[in-house]
Design a protein around this motif. Structure first.
Motif, PDB file in Angstrom:
ATOM      1  N   GLU A  76      45.908  19.594  65.868  1.00 14.26           N
ATOM      2  CA  GLU A  76      44.580  19.460  66.477  1.00 14.26           C
ATOM      3  C   GLU A  76      43.445  19.745  65.490  1.00 14.26           C
ATOM      4  O   GLU A  76      42.320  19.329  65.712  1.00 14.26           O
ATOM      5  CB  GLU A  76      44.451  20.388  67.695  1.00 14.26           C
ATOM      6  N   ASP A  77      43.741  20.475  64.428  1.00 11.20           N
ATOM      7  CA  ASP A  77      42.716  20.877  63.465  1.00 11.20           C
ATOM      8  C   ASP A  77      42.663  19.907  62.283  1.00 11.20           C
ATOM      9  O   ASP A  77      43.668  19.295  61.928  1.00 11.20           O
ATOM     10  CB  ASP A  77      43.012  22.277  62.921  1.00 11.20           C
ATOM     11  N   PRO A  78      41.495  19.821  61.646  1.00 11.34           N
ATOM     12  CA  PRO A  78      41.408  19.028  60.412  1.00 11.34           C
ATOM     13  C   PRO A  78      42.060  19.788  59.260  1.00 11.34           C
ATOM     14  O   PRO A  78      42.554  20.903  59.443  1.00 11.34           O
ATOM     15  CB  PRO A  78      39.891  18.899  60.207  1.00 11.34           C
ATOM     16  N   ILE A 119      39.466   9.975  63.764  1.00  8.24           N
ATOM     17  CA  ILE A 119      38.113   9.894  63.213  1.00  8.24           C
ATOM     18  C   ILE A 119      37.084  10.049  64.330  1.00  8.24           C
ATOM     19  O   ILE A 119      36.086  10.755  64.176  1.00  8.24           O
ATOM     20  CB  ILE A 119      37.922   8.587  62.424  1.00  8.24           C
ATOM     21  N   LYS A 120      37.333   9.415  65.440  1.00  6.61           N
ATOM     22  CA  LYS A 120      36.434   9.548  66.591  1.00  6.61           C
ATOM     23  C   LYS A 120      36.320  11.007  67.010  1.00  6.61           C
ATOM     24  O   LYS A 120      35.224  11.516  67.249  1.00  6.61           O
ATOM     25  CB  LYS A 120      36.950   8.692  67.750  1.00  6.61           C
ATOM     26  N   LYS A 121      37.458  11.703  67.067  1.00  8.59           N
ATOM     27  CA  LYS A 121      37.466  13.113  67.446  1.00  8.59           C
ATOM     28  C   LYS A 121      36.640  13.939  66.462  1.00  8.59           C
ATOM     29  O   LYS A 121      35.804  14.738  66.858  1.00  8.59           O
ATOM     30  CB  LYS A 121      38.902  13.635  67.501  1.00  8.59           C
ATOM     31  N   TRP A 140      33.905  18.487  59.182  1.00  6.20           N
ATOM     32  CA  TRP A 140      35.314  18.244  59.506  1.00  6.20           C
ATOM     33  C   TRP A 140      35.861  17.375  58.391  1.00  6.20           C
ATOM     34  O   TRP A 140      35.353  16.273  58.153  1.00  6.20           O
ATOM     35  CB  TRP A 140      35.373  17.527  60.855  1.00  6.20           C
ATOM     36  N   ILE A 141      36.890  17.838  57.687  1.00  5.92           N
ATOM     37  CA  ILE A 141      37.458  17.082  56.564  1.00  5.92           C
ATOM     38  C   ILE A 141      38.918  16.739  56.841  1.00  5.92           C
ATOM     39  O   ILE A 141      39.727  17.628  57.119  1.00  5.92           O
ATOM     40  CB  ILE A 141      37.349  17.867  55.237  1.00  5.92           C
ATOM     41  N   THR A 192      42.325  25.017  57.162  1.00  9.16           N
ATOM     42  CA  THR A 192      42.910  25.283  58.475  1.00  9.16           C
ATOM     43  C   THR A 192      44.425  25.358  58.307  1.00  9.16           C
ATOM     44  O   THR A 192      44.930  25.318  57.188  1.00  9.16           O
ATOM     45  CB  THR A 192      42.544  24.175  59.474  1.00  9.16           C
ATOM     46  N   LYS A 193      45.126  25.385  59.410  1.00  7.37           N
ATOM     47  CA  LYS A 193      46.591  25.386  59.344  1.00  7.37           C
ATOM     48  C   LYS A 193      47.116  24.012  58.958  1.00  7.37           C
ATOM     49  O   LYS A 193      48.302  23.840  58.719  1.00  7.37           O
ATOM     50  CB  LYS A 193      47.176  25.836  60.679  1.00  7.37           C
TER      51      LYS A 193
END
Length: 180
Positions: free
Chosen positions: A65-67, A92-94, A81-82, A58-59
């Protein structure tokens, strides 16, 4: 004037005998000005251990907002999701709520040890979370081999990885602290 990302090109050949995954990947990685070579190579390792045709960078640091990496299905649902380092409990919850599976990759060092001691009981309650560490000396070895254009060959078997970058060979075994 803002600093721009540095672009790295990696030709990656993966032979993952544990998952029967054999592929060539041409990766273009933008390293944020605040990211060092060691962290960038941790992103590459996370890609190697979870490689698929749909896993993408991702960016990252440019988009909070992105992993760091994710894998989406055809319906834009997040399968994987890494995150890298020691993410907050809220992060982590997200990730656990938005993805089928979340993984945290970090170098094993004093900062990680303190984070793990503090967060371990809460993290163990997450059913779709894995936490993996890599020996920090591996990160130092990898960062010493970074070039703007790299060819990496990787073989994975029985939980171990063998990387060849140029003329250098590195063997590593990720430490799985928590597995889904």
């Amino acid at each position: 004037m803002a600093l721009k990302a540095t672009i790295f090109k990696i030709d990656l050949s993966i032979s993952d005998m544990d998952r029967n995954y054999y592929a060539e990947h041409s990766l273009t990685i933008a390293r944020h000005p605040s990211e060092n070579d060691q962290r960038m190579m941790l992103r590459v390792l996370a890609f190697i251990f979870n490689a698929s045709d749909t896993l993408t960078f991702t960016k990252g640091l440019s988009e909070v907002e992105d992993p760091d990496l994710w894998q989406k299905n055809l319906h834009d649902g997040i399968e994987l999701w890494i995150e890298l380092g020691q993410p907050s409990e809220q992060r982590i919850k997200k990730g656990c709520n938005q993805a089928q599976h979340m993984m945290v990759y970090s170098y094993c060092n004093g900062a990680f040890d303190k984070w793990w001691q503090k967060e371990q009981s809460a993290l163990n309650q997450r059913k779709n979370l894995s936490v993996i560490t890599i020996d920090e000396t591996i990160g130092e070895q990898l960062s010493a081999l970074v070039n703007r254009q790299m060819h990496i060959q990787c073989t994975l078997s029985e939980g171990q990885a063998w990387l060849t970058i140029g003329e250098q060979a590195i063997e590593l075994t990720p430490n799985i602290l928590k597995n889904e």
